[in-house]
Each structure stands twice: as structure tokens, then as C-alpha cells.
Enzyme design. Structure first.
Site, mmCIF file in Angstrom:
data_model
loop_
_atom_site.group_PDB
_atom_site.id
_atom_site.type_symbol
_atom_site.label_atom_id
_atom_site.label_comp_id
_atom_site.label_asym_id
_atom_site.label_seq_id
_atom_site.Cartn_x
_atom_site.Cartn_y
_atom_site.Cartn_z
ATOM 1 C CB CYS A 106 -0.993 -0.020 1.160
ATOM 2 S SG CYS A 106 -2.364 1.145 0.980
ATOM 3 C CG HIS A 210 -3.302 -3.400 3.439
ATOM 4 N ND1 HIS A 210 -2.312 -2.926 4.283
ATOM 5 C CD2 HIS A 210 -3.845 -2.307 2.863
ATOM 6 C CE1 HIS A 210 -2.270 -1.612 4.221
ATOM 7 N NE2 HIS A 210 -3.182 -1.210 3.368
ATOM 8 C CD GLU A 212 -0.742 -5.880 5.554
ATOM 9 O OE1 GLU A 212 -1.144 -4.761 5.935
ATOM 10 O OE2 GLU A 212 -0.597 -6.180 4.356
#
Length: 235
Positions: A106, A210, A212
Site C-alpha cells: 500500500c 494488504h 498481510e
């Protein structure tokens, strides 16, 4: 031996250093050893950090200061952190020079681009004249909302083994002009750049979503992405 991965951090209220636990857990799950990095300013100190880690994860966060790419602030620009910007530019520039692996997420992908000479949309909704998708989703961070289309034979394609999959989305800035030596490797259906990579380095990749936040749900594409990054850091 497991590679050591430096994770960049936010500065909150000028007194707290923060990063999401999801960043740490994703690196651990992929077989790396995560180290959260402070936002240092001295060149010699940053050099020592660069020497001591095998890979760099440039994380998400607030907006990028447009002064970095020669623009004044747009009315829709959010909060910026010049200290963090300065540190990350130093780290990214040194990693590029040494050809060490970098994964940007990001804001982190945006920082890679501006560090290498590219620029950004300060606000995609104000700076586009056509209808865009909802890139600031009103859904949990672990929920995927829109598709990305991936270029075949790209680094991203090699990592995730797919040309189309769904991602989550939490941004209003995005890459506009990709830096020299970099190539777009994924877009959303509205044309927004969702990933880019460097063809002159062994592993430098920026993604706008994202991943993660998706590894905890065992999203196969996110797991493969982090696995590829950590594996690159072992060489």
C-alpha cells in the site's frame, strides 16, 4: 538460516512506534525473522541497519508527502509523516543500490515508486474523471472485495501463480507514473495500478492491497507472495 526482515513502522502521536501484528505474523509464517525498524535519520545508522537485514518490508500507513515528487498538497491529502518518509527513502535507495529484496505494501509500494523517481495520485477520486471502484472498502481487512489482473510472466505472476484474483483495498492514493526501470504488473478493473515491479533487480515488488491482513485466513495468493519474498531474502 532464516533471513532477517526489516519492517518499517509508523510514528503515532510523536511518541509511539507502531506496526500491525499482521506484518510480523506474515513474515514469521513465511519463514523469516521480523525486526521492527525505527525511523532513523543519520546516514551511518541507516547503513548499519541495511547491513544487518536481508530484506525490507515497507508497510502501509498514512499519506506520502507530495513534496517528495515535486507537488504541493492537494485538498484531499491526509496526514503525512516527513520523518518516516525520509527514513524509508534512505532505506529503499540503499536496498536498491545493493540489490536486496524489497516488498512494499500500500503506502509502502507508493514509497518505493517515489524513491525511484515516480509519482502518485494524491487522491484518486479527485484526480480521475471516470468512475472508480471502492478502494477504501467498508468491510473487514480480512475480506477481499475487488479483482486484480496480473501480467503473465511477471514477478508477481511467478509468485502467486495466477493472473486474476481478489484483494482487499484501503487507500485513496495510488501510483500514477511508474519510476524508470519499473513496470506495472497488475491493475484493478478501473485501471488503478495495483502492483509494479523492477526488472533490473531480483526482487523489488510493490502491491497496493494488504496481503498481510489475508494470510491469517490462509489466502493462498497472499501466502505465496510472502513465501516468495522471504525465499528471495535467503539468497
Amino acid at each position: 538460516m532464516k533471513p532477517i526482515i526489516g519492517i518499517t513502522s509508523n510514528i503515532r502521536d510523536e511518541k509511539l512506534l507502531t506496526t500491525g501484528l499482521s506484518n510480523i505474523r506474515a513474515i514469521v509464517k513465511a519463514g523469516g525473522v521480523p525486526i521492527v525498524l525505527p525511523n532513523l535519520t543519520e546516514d551511518s545508522e541507516v547503513d548499519r541497519l541495511v547491513e544487518s537485514i536481508d530484506g525490507l518490508l515497507v508497510t502501509g500507513g498514512g499519506d506520502v508527502d507530495p513534496n517528495i515528487f515535486g507537488e504541493e498538497p492537494h485538498p484531499e491529502l491526509g496526514e503525512v509523516c516527513p520523518e518516516r518518509d525520509h527514513f524509508e527513502i534512505m532505506m529503499i535507495s540503499k536496498f536498491l543500490r545493493l540489490d536486496k529484496p524489497i516488498l512494499g505494501i500500500c503506502r509502502g509500494s507508493q514509497m518505493i515508486n517515489v524513491s525511484a523517481g515516480g509519482d502518485l495520485f494524491q487522491d484518486i477520486y479527485a484526480q480521475h474523471d471516470h468512475q472508480l471502484l471502492q478502494h477504501r472498502q467498508n468491510a473487514p481487512r480480512s475480506h477481499v472485495t475487488h479483482f486484480v489482473d496480473v501480467a503473465e510472466n511477471s514477478l508477481l505472476h511467478q509468485a502467486v501463480q495466477s493472473t486474476r484474483f481478489k484483494v482487499n483495498s484501503y487507500h485513496h492514493q495510488a501510483v500514477r507514473k511508474v519510476a524508470e526501470g519499473f513496470e506495472v504488473c497488475a491493475r484493478a478493473s478501473d485501471g488503478i495500478i495495483e502492483a509494479f515491479e523492477c526488472k533490473t533487480h531480483r526482487f523489488v515488488l510493490g502491491v497496493q492491497w494488504h496481503p498481510e491482513n489475508l494470510t491469517g485466513k490462509n489466502d493462498i495468493y497472499s501466502l505465496k507472495l510472502f513465501n516468495a519474498f522471504v525465499q528471495a531474502c535467503q539468497h
